[in-house]
Scaffold this motif. Sequence first.
Motif, mmCIF file in Angstrom:
data_model
loop_
_atom_site.group_PDB
_atom_site.id
_atom_site.type_symbol
_atom_site.label_atom_id
_atom_site.label_comp_id
_atom_site.label_asym_id
_atom_site.label_seq_id
_atom_site.Cartn_x
_atom_site.Cartn_y
_atom_site.Cartn_z
ATOM 1 N N TRP A 41 -46.053 -82.172 53.744
ATOM 2 C CA TRP A 41 -46.516 -81.110 54.623
ATOM 3 C C TRP A 41 -45.358 -80.427 55.342
ATOM 4 N N ARG A 44 -43.787 -78.051 52.876
ATOM 5 C CA ARG A 44 -44.610 -76.852 52.736
ATOM 6 C C ARG A 44 -44.408 -75.915 53.914
ATOM 7 N N THR A 47 -41.165 -74.103 53.527
ATOM 8 C CA THR A 47 -41.272 -73.070 52.498
ATOM 9 C C THR A 47 -41.981 -71.829 53.026
ATOM 10 N N VAL A 48 -43.067 -72.015 53.750
ATOM 11 C CA VAL A 48 -43.809 -70.871 54.301
ATOM 12 C C VAL A 48 -42.948 -70.136 55.327
#
Length: 109
Positions: A41, A44, A47-48
């Motif tokens: 998580w 992620r 990355t966002v």
Amino acid sequence: MGRKTPASPNQLVLSLEDENEIERIVEQRIAERLASDSFIWRFRLITVETIVMGALVLVAGLLLKQPTMLVLRASVLVAASCFATGLLLLVLSAWTVKISTRFRQWRRR
């Protein structure tokens, strides 16, 4: 109807007499799974954030009517540096958790 199905020879036999040991094993497995899930998580999220920062620089540069190649290069540079620092922070936090866990185990001895 009252017959019990035979257990598989590969099945682990657990005695319910030592509930504390079973509880410790379950807690350990849950902690390992949550640790791996939290790493995924966090990755992620990094990355966002990288995509958002790159897009913000791109849109701001284009709205300010800057040269396109300059804006593209700047947005890629910002996204790459954001991703690199995010990964560095992720790795350093994972190392810190491991070191603090080992230190607590060492103090208990």
